[in-house]
Design an enzyme around this catalytic site. Structure first.
Site, short mmCIF file in Angstrom:
data_model
loop_
_atom_site.label_atom_id
_atom_site.label_comp_id
_atom_site.label_asym_id
_atom_site.label_seq_id
_atom_site.Cartn_x
_atom_site.Cartn_y
_atom_site.Cartn_z
N HIS A 82 32.80 37.71 47.39
CA HIS A 82 33.92 37.34 47.08
C HIS A 82 34.71 36.60 48.23
O HIS A 82 34.89 37.78 49.29
CB HIS A 82 34.72 38.13 46.21
CG HIS A 82 35.70 37.38 45.31
ND1 HIS A 82 35.43 37.11 44.01
CD2 HIS A 82 36.98 37.07 45.54
CE1 HIS A 82 36.47 36.34 43.56
NE2 HIS A 82 37.32 36.40 44.50
N ASP A 161 43.88 39.28 35.08
CA ASP A 161 43.74 38.49 36.23
C ASP A 161 43.60 37.02 35.87
O ASP A 161 44.28 35.98 36.59
CB ASP A 161 42.60 38.73 37.15
CG ASP A 161 42.27 37.96 38.22
OD1 ASP A 161 43.16 38.01 38.94
OD2 ASP A 161 41.30 37.05 38.31
N ARG A 168 49.79 32.29 39.45
CA ARG A 168 50.38 32.63 40.93
C ARG A 168 49.73 31.22 41.69
O ARG A 168 50.58 31.01 42.56
CB ARG A 168 49.31 33.51 41.36
CG ARG A 168 49.90 35.16 41.19
CD ARG A 168 49.02 35.99 41.49
NE ARG A 168 48.38 36.43 42.83
CZ ARG A 168 47.11 36.21 43.36
NH1 ARG A 168 46.01 36.55 42.45
NH2 ARG A 168 47.01 36.27 44.78
N SER A 183 43.67 41.26 42.20
CA SER A 183 42.88 39.99 41.55
C SER A 183 41.37 40.22 41.86
O SER A 183 40.76 40.23 41.11
CB SER A 183 43.46 38.92 42.18
OG SER A 183 42.48 37.73 41.63
N LYS A 187 38.18 42.27 39.46
CA LYS A 187 37.25 41.36 38.80
C LYS A 187 35.70 42.10 39.36
O LYS A 187 34.96 42.29 38.55
CB LYS A 187 37.06 40.05 39.26
CG LYS A 187 38.13 39.05 38.66
CD LYS A 187 38.26 37.73 38.99
CE LYS A 187 38.77 37.56 40.50
NZ LYS A 187 39.73 36.57 40.57
N1 URA Z 1 40.44 35.09 45.13
C1 URA Z 1 40.87 35.91 44.21
O1 URA Z 1 40.10 36.00 43.15
N2 URA Z 1 42.05 36.22 43.93
C2 URA Z 1 42.92 36.31 44.68
O2 URA Z 1 44.17 36.51 44.74
C3 URA Z 1 42.87 35.31 46.12
C4 URA Z 1 41.37 34.88 46.20
#
Ligand code: URA
Length: 434
Positions: A82, A161, A168, A183, A187
């Site tokens: 990620h 999220d 956001r 966030s 996930k």
């Molecule tokens: N990627 C995400 O999934 N969430 C964030 O807050 C920033 C980048």
């Protein structure tokens, strides 16, 4: 409990209790809280911050706000990746098929654009027919058959999220360490991988502008992941200029294919190899990073990575003809060149502004419901340290209207600083926290 009292409590700088955070996240997930109260709380959280305990409760509550994804039917060690978000961060489109081509299952839930940063799902949707909504059963089937699936969060995975992310994006509440940790890690925890490789972006085009805050974010995510039995590696990489040279949705798909064809080297490939090597070692397919890097490079040279990309696109309903014919992809018709007004070295770039220029072309969103122009974006023609003559080409902008190309061109021209002397070259990989 009353949400207004909780907003005021956080606004005034007090710590929220576990029960209060759980109340807030429940109200987000079951839609009982209106967007304006959620947004007010997000702003209070961003401005006042949250300590480690609040961040950990936030993350776990978000992770448990919906279903979890059981990856146990997928054979092998599952490694996820990620990014914290950047500009021209085309990494997943290259990395996922390349790692999968080595027999490592990559089951990745990606996101849409966030603030000035792009999102893999938006990029994939520029491929005609490509479907980002994959059911649990199909995800397991794809992972077992081809080792790759890149998809949106399933309907009920971290619903908190999903809602917070979209709000956001359009309320100026992205760049908060606790909110980013909540966030990303909610996930990743709910998505079930055994190991997670994080790409923490740092610099003018990242939510973390300096190495101290990037390290803080990396360590925070690592701590939460490891406390839940996941192996977490964080690579901190520079975002002082767009990572690839193309910014936009179909434009980034083209650049990813070019990297997989072996035609494009440079920073994007280097970040792919660094993250990929850590994924391959974590999956137990190589002993050392060097061995893993050469396996990845070999699969670019022998075409296996590109073959996997085709299989992945076809599997999710897209057409793999795009690999041979880029004209099938949408490209916006109005084009504008941005010309250097003076000679000199490219000294610095305000990369977030370049990301905002991409939004101005129509490639990103200003409001939650904004439709995207998948063919819009920017082709950068210079990198930091390059010498350019007056009149030379800095970038090209693609959009649907002249008004949009003009707006984007102005932002880009203002974001690039040219000086007579070259600047110190900045490092691409700033740290790796294992
Ligand atoms: N990627 C995400 O999934 N969430 C964030 O807050 C920033 C980048």
């Amino acid at each position: 409990m009353n949400i207004v009292d909780l907003i005021i409590k956080k606004r005034d700088g007090f710590k929220l209790t576990k029960e209060e955070i759980e109340f807030f996240i429940k109200g987000v997930s079951d839609d009982s809280l209106p967007d304006y109260q959620i947004s007010a709380m997000l702003m209070a959280m961003l401005l006042r911050g949250m300590d480690d305990e609040e961040t950990s409760v936030l993350t776990l509550t978000m992770a448990n706000s919906g279903d979890t994804f059981d990856l146990s039917p997928v054979k092998g060690i599952k490694v996820d990746k990620h990014s914290t978000g950047g500009v021209a961060d085309t990494t997943t489109l290259v990395l996922a098929p390349l790692v999968a081509s080595l027999g490592i299952p990559v089951v990745k839930m990606s996101g849409r654009g966030l603030g000035f940063s792009g999102g893999t799902l938006d990029k994939l949707e520029s491929i005609p027919g490509f479907d980002i909504s994959v059911s649990y059963d199909d995800a397991i089937k794809f992972a077992n058959e081809s080792n790759i699936v890149v998809m949106s969060q399933t309907a009920n995975l971290t619903p908190a999220d999903k809602k917070l992310y979209a709000l956001r994006d359009v309320t100026g509440t992205v760049d908060s360490i606790p909110l980013i940790i909540g966030s990303i890690m909610s996930k990743k925890i709910a998505a079930g991988a055994d190991a997670i490789v994080l790409d923490v972006k740092c610099g003018s085009g990242a939510f973390m502008q300096n190495i101290e805050s990037a390290r803080k974010l990396a360590l925070g995510m690592q701590k939460i992941g490891e406390s839940l039995g996941r192996r977490v590696i964080a690579v901190i990489s520079s975002m002082d200029q767009p990572l690839g040279n193309y910014i936009g949705n179909s434009l980034e798909v083209i650049e990813a294919i070019e990297v997989l064809k072996g035609n494009v080297k440079g920073d994007l490939l280097e970040v792919v190899l660094t993250l990929g090597a850590n994924m391959v070692v974590s999956a137990g397919k190589a002993e050392t990073d060097e061995e893993a890097r050469s396996m990845l490079l070999k699969n670019i040279e022998n075409g296996e990575g590109l073959k996997k990309f085709r299989q992945f696109v076809l599997q999710q309903g897209g057409t793999d003809k795009i690999v041979d014919d880029y004209s099938i992809l949408p490209i916006s018709s109005v084009k504008k060149a941005i010309i250097a007004k003076e000679s000199g070295y490219i000294w610095s770039m305000d990369t977030a502004e370049i990301g905002k220029a991409s939004i101005a072309t129509g490639a990103g969103r200003v409001q939650k419901t904004d439709p995207l122009d998948l063919g819009a974006g920017i082709a950068m023609k210079v990198r930091l340290g390059d010498y350019i003559e007056k009149g030379g080409l800095l970038a090209e902008v693609f959009a649907a209207t002249e008004e949009k190309t003009e707006a984007a061109a102005k932002l880009i021209a203002d974001a690039i600083v040219i000086k007579e002397e070259p600047n110190e070259p900045s490092k691409l990989i700033l740290d790796i926290i294992k």
